[in-house]
Design a protein around this motif. Sequence first.
Motif, PDB file in Angstrom:
ATOM      1  N   SER A 155      -3.349  -5.806  -1.932  1.00 49.91           N
ATOM      2  CA  SER A 155      -1.981  -5.555  -1.483  1.00 49.91           C
ATOM      3  C   SER A 155      -1.075  -5.387  -2.698  1.00 49.91           C
ATOM      4  CB  SER A 155      -1.460  -6.698  -0.616  1.00 49.91           C
ATOM      5  OG  SER A 155      -0.175  -6.403  -0.100  1.00 49.91           O
ATOM      6  N   SER A 156      -0.138  -4.468  -2.593  1.00 55.85           N
ATOM      7  CA  SER A 156       0.828  -4.258  -3.678  1.00 55.85           C
ATOM      8  C   SER A 156       2.045  -5.153  -3.528  1.00 55.85           C
ATOM      9  CB  SER A 156       1.278  -2.795  -3.697  1.00 55.85           C
ATOM     10  OG  SER A 156       1.854  -2.449  -2.449  1.00 55.85           O
ATOM     11  N   SER A 157       2.208  -5.763  -2.343  1.00 55.80           N
ATOM     12  CA  SER A 157       3.380  -6.601  -2.095  1.00 55.80           C
ATOM     13  C   SER A 157       3.092  -7.494  -0.893  1.00 55.80           C
ATOM     14  CB  SER A 157       4.614  -5.726  -1.826  1.00 55.80           C
ATOM     15  OG  SER A 157       4.335  -4.717  -0.872  1.00 55.80           O
ATOM     16  N   TRP A 158       3.646  -8.720  -0.941  1.00 56.73           N
ATOM     17  CA  TRP A 158       3.400  -9.652   0.162  1.00 56.73           C
ATOM     18  C   TRP A 158       4.411 -10.790   0.130  1.00 56.73           C
ATOM     19  CZ3 TRP A 158       0.664 -14.659  -0.518  1.00 56.73           C
ATOM     20  CH2 TRP A 158       0.452 -14.978  -1.869  1.00 56.73           C
ATOM     21  N   ASP A 159       4.699 -11.321   1.290  1.00 57.16           N
ATOM     22  CA  ASP A 159       5.480 -12.550   1.410  1.00 57.16           C
ATOM     23  C   ASP A 159       5.342 -13.079   2.831  1.00 57.16           C
ATOM     24  OD1 ASP A 159       7.301 -11.145   3.045  1.00 57.16           O
ATOM     25  OD2 ASP A 159       8.787 -10.920   1.466  1.00 57.16           O
ATOM     26  N   GLY A 163       4.744 -10.278   5.490  1.00 55.47           N
ATOM     27  CA  GLY A 163       3.292 -10.159   5.424  1.00 55.47           C
ATOM     28  C   GLY A 163       2.840  -9.301   4.263  1.00 55.47           C
ATOM     29  N   SER A 164       1.699  -8.638   4.435  1.00 53.47           N
ATOM     30  CA  SER A 164       1.191  -7.698   3.435  1.00 53.47           C
ATOM     31  C   SER A 164       1.761  -6.328   3.738  1.00 53.47           C
ATOM     32  CB  SER A 164      -0.344  -7.655   3.484  1.00 53.47           C
ATOM     33  OG  SER A 164      -0.838  -6.598   2.682  1.00 53.47           O
ATOM     34  N   THR A 165       2.389  -5.700   2.728  1.00 49.73           N
ATOM     35  CA  THR A 165       3.064  -4.420   2.944  1.00 49.73           C
ATOM     36  C   THR A 165       2.667  -3.425   1.866  1.00 49.73           C
ATOM     37  OG1 THR A 165       5.007  -5.158   1.679  1.00 49.73           O
ATOM     38  CG2 THR A 165       5.045  -5.514   4.068  1.00 49.73           C
ATOM     39  N   THR A 166       3.048  -2.178   2.081  1.00 50.61           N
ATOM     40  CA  THR A 166       2.745  -1.111   1.130  1.00 50.61           C
ATOM     41  C   THR A 166       3.810  -0.028   1.231  1.00 50.61           C
ATOM     42  OG1 THR A 166       1.141   0.615   0.518  1.00 50.61           O
ATOM     43  CG2 THR A 166       1.212  -0.023   2.821  1.00 50.61           C
ATOM     44  N   PRO A 167       4.116   0.658   0.120  1.00 49.72           N
ATOM     45  CA  PRO A 167       5.034   1.804   0.206  1.00 49.72           C
ATOM     46  C   PRO A 167       4.336   3.070   0.684  1.00 49.72           C
ATOM     47  CG  PRO A 167       4.411   1.438  -2.065  1.00 49.72           C
ATOM     48  CD  PRO A 167       3.786   0.321  -1.275  1.00 49.72           C
ATOM     49  N   SER A 168       3.008   3.020   0.872  1.00 52.42           N
ATOM     50  CA  SER A 168       2.232   4.206   1.234  1.00 52.42           C
ATOM     51  C   SER A 168       1.733   4.118   2.681  1.00 52.42           C
ATOM     52  CB  SER A 168       1.033   4.350   0.288  1.00 52.42           C
ATOM     53  OG  SER A 168       0.160   5.357   0.726  1.00 52.42           O
ATOM     54  N   GLU A 169       2.277   4.958   3.544  1.00 53.57           N
ATOM     55  CA  GLU A 169       1.851   4.963   4.949  1.00 53.57           C
ATOM     56  C   GLU A 169       0.360   5.292   5.084  1.00 53.57           C
ATOM     57  OE1 GLU A 169       3.186   7.035   9.198  1.00 53.57           O
ATOM     58  OE2 GLU A 169       3.758   7.931   7.285  1.00 53.57           O
ATOM     59  N   ALA A 170      -0.176   6.134   4.183  1.00 56.16           N
ATOM     60  CA  ALA A 170      -1.569   6.565   4.278  1.00 56.16           C
ATOM     61  C   ALA A 170      -2.555   5.412   4.107  1.00 56.16           C
ATOM     62  CB  ALA A 170      -1.846   7.641   3.229  1.00 56.16           C
ATOM     63  N   LYS A 171      -2.127   4.317   3.474  1.00 54.54           N
ATOM     64  CA  LYS A 171      -3.029   3.183   3.258  1.00 54.54           C
ATOM     65  C   LYS A 171      -3.130   2.257   4.468  1.00 54.54           C
ATOM     66  CE  LYS A 171      -2.445   2.843  -1.754  1.00 54.54           C
ATOM     67  NZ  LYS A 171      -2.094   1.950  -2.881  1.00 54.54           N
ATOM     68  N   VAL A 172      -2.176   2.330   5.351  1.00 56.80           N
ATOM     69  CA  VAL A 172      -2.064   1.332   6.404  1.00 56.80           C
ATOM     70  C   VAL A 172      -3.225   1.395   7.393  1.00 56.80           C
ATOM     71  CG1 VAL A 172      -0.653   0.548   8.348  1.00 56.80           C
ATOM     72  CG2 VAL A 172       0.438   1.198   6.197  1.00 56.80           C
ATOM     73  N   VAL A 173      -3.591   2.582   7.852  1.00 52.01           N
ATOM     74  CA  VAL A 173      -4.558   2.680   8.950  1.00 52.01           C
ATOM     75  C   VAL A 173      -5.922   2.134   8.549  1.00 52.01           C
ATOM     76  CG1 VAL A 173      -3.454   4.530  10.241  1.00 52.01           C
ATOM     77  CG2 VAL A 173      -4.963   5.110   8.322  1.00 52.01           C
ATOM     78  N   ALA A 174      -6.355   2.387   7.322  1.00 48.48           N
ATOM     79  CA  ALA A 174      -7.666   1.892   6.881  1.00 48.48           C
ATOM     80  C   ALA A 174      -7.656   0.374   6.758  1.00 48.48           C
ATOM     81  CB  ALA A 174      -8.060   2.535   5.563  1.00 48.48           C
ATOM     82  N   LYS A 175      -6.597  -0.181   6.179  1.00 49.46           N
ATOM     83  CA  LYS A 175      -6.523  -1.627   6.024  1.00 49.46           C
ATOM     84  C   LYS A 175      -6.486  -2.313   7.392  1.00 49.46           C
ATOM     85  CE  LYS A 175      -4.012  -1.397   1.588  1.00 49.46           C
ATOM     86  NZ  LYS A 175      -4.885  -2.106   0.652  1.00 49.46           N
ATOM     87  N   GLN A 176      -5.750  -1.748   8.325  1.00 45.30           N
ATOM     88  CA  GLN A 176      -5.695  -2.347   9.652  1.00 45.30           C
ATOM     89  C   GLN A 176      -7.042  -2.231  10.368  1.00 45.30           C
ATOM     90  OE1 GLN A 176      -2.281  -0.467  11.514  1.00 45.30           O
ATOM     91  NE2 GLN A 176      -0.873  -1.973  10.644  1.00 45.30           N
ATOM     92  N   LYS A 196       7.830  -9.250  -3.095  1.00 46.34           N
ATOM     93  CA  LYS A 196       8.078  -7.812  -3.042  1.00 46.34           C
ATOM     94  C   LYS A 196       7.652  -7.296  -1.672  1.00 46.34           C
ATOM     95  CE  LYS A 196       7.203  -7.306  -8.000  1.00 46.34           C
ATOM     96  NZ  LYS A 196       6.350  -6.675  -9.045  1.00 46.34           N
ATOM     97  N   PHE A 197       8.228  -6.174  -1.262  1.00 43.83           N
ATOM     98  CA  PHE A 197       7.837  -5.636   0.039  1.00 43.83           C
ATOM     99  C   PHE A 197       7.954  -4.117   0.035  1.00 43.83           C
ATOM    100  CE2 PHE A 197      12.337  -6.528   0.187  1.00 43.83           C
ATOM    101  CZ  PHE A 197      12.899  -5.460   0.874  1.00 43.83           C
ATOM    102  N   GLY A 198       7.003  -3.480   0.719  1.00 36.74           N
ATOM    103  CA  GLY A 198       7.023  -2.040   0.902  1.00 36.74           C
ATOM    104  C   GLY A 198       7.545  -1.677   2.280  1.00 36.74           C
ATOM    105  N   THR A 199       7.688  -0.408   2.517  1.00 34.34           N
ATOM    106  CA  THR A 199       8.258   0.064   3.783  1.00 34.34           C
ATOM    107  C   THR A 199       7.340  -0.207   4.970  1.00 34.34           C
ATOM    108  OG1 THR A 199       9.442   1.808   2.601  1.00 34.34           O
ATOM    109  CG2 THR A 199       9.157   2.105   4.981  1.00 34.34           C
ATOM    110  N   PHE A 200       6.017  -0.173   4.726  1.00 34.93           N
ATOM    111  CA  PHE A 200       5.067  -0.225   5.835  1.00 34.93           C
ATOM    112  C   PHE A 200       4.294  -1.534   5.840  1.00 34.93           C
ATOM    113  CE2 PHE A 200       5.666   4.165   4.510  1.00 34.93           C
ATOM    114  CZ  PHE A 200       6.141   4.730   5.698  1.00 34.93           C
ATOM    115  N   ARG A 201       4.290  -2.207   6.987  1.00 37.52           N
ATOM    116  CA  ARG A 201       3.558  -3.464   7.112  1.00 37.52           C
ATOM    117  C   ARG A 201       2.103  -3.186   7.448  1.00 37.52           C
ATOM    118  NH1 ARG A 201       5.377  -8.068  11.295  1.00 37.52           N
ATOM    119  NH2 ARG A 201       6.726  -8.703   9.568  1.00 37.52           N
ATOM    120  N   VAL A 202       1.218  -3.857   6.699  1.00 38.95           N
ATOM    121  CA  VAL A 202      -0.212  -3.808   6.994  1.00 38.95           C
ATOM    122  C   VAL A 202      -0.566  -4.878   8.007  1.00 38.95           C
ATOM    123  CG1 VAL A 202      -2.530  -4.102   6.042  1.00 38.95           C
ATOM    124  CG2 VAL A 202      -0.792  -2.837   4.747  1.00 38.95           C
TER     125      VAL A 202
END
Length: 238
Positions: A155-159, A163-176, A196-202
């Motif tokens: 994860s590039s960001s978490w709290d 939770g675990s987040t990312t600025p890249s929407e393309a990464k979300v579906v595989a992690k989920q 830190k937090f990204g736009t998209f929650r994993v």
Amino acid sequence: MLSINELTSMLSVSHMTVRRDIQALENDGKVLSVTGGVRLAARLKSEPSYLAKAQLEVPAKRAITRAAAELVRENFTIFLDAGTTSLQMVPMLTEKVGLTVVTNDFNVVGHLMEYPNIELIHTGGVVSHADHSSVGQFTADFLSKVNVDIAFIASSSWDVERGSTTPSEAKVVAKQQLLRVASKSVLTVDSTKYGKFGTFRVARLEEFDLIVTDDRLPQSAADEIRAQDVRLELVSPE
């Protein structure tokens, strides 16, 4: 970062008032308590390049992956998520008996190709040049067809709040998808990414079976994570 003393002086209020207000802001995910003070939670707009990340927090990553590798047993099938933390785990896996490694990280594949005793599977998918990995729905579709004993997820960001987040929407579906197919999911992430937090929650932190991070995580954060019934292991960097 601002210290407690700086805030009491600037605001002309008591230490108790400052600490109470910090706690309220931390509960809202707006700030992060650190030793002796507080800093703002930071939105992550983009990630550094793979090569840049490879130079960061190396001792912490080694300690994290050493603890993670101890979870791997003979004849396991594991997933190594793309990232420089996962790459640090590779030398710790080469003597494992009957191991199958599934990954979307091209650098992990390049290193493990030298070890024919390990069954190695790359997910395929759309190539992320910046991350040296495959991402997106093609990757997720492949992962829906495998069973994994342990998924080590980066994860590039978490709290706690987001939770675990990312600025890249393309990464979300595989992690989920990994969270669905893995018998056990382990978030392997260093403490500098906390707050830190990204736009998209994993995923929420409680969706992981275990979080392994380094012991520089603020005590207040560790307490709050454990209060959510999340299993947390803190390791000491070399």
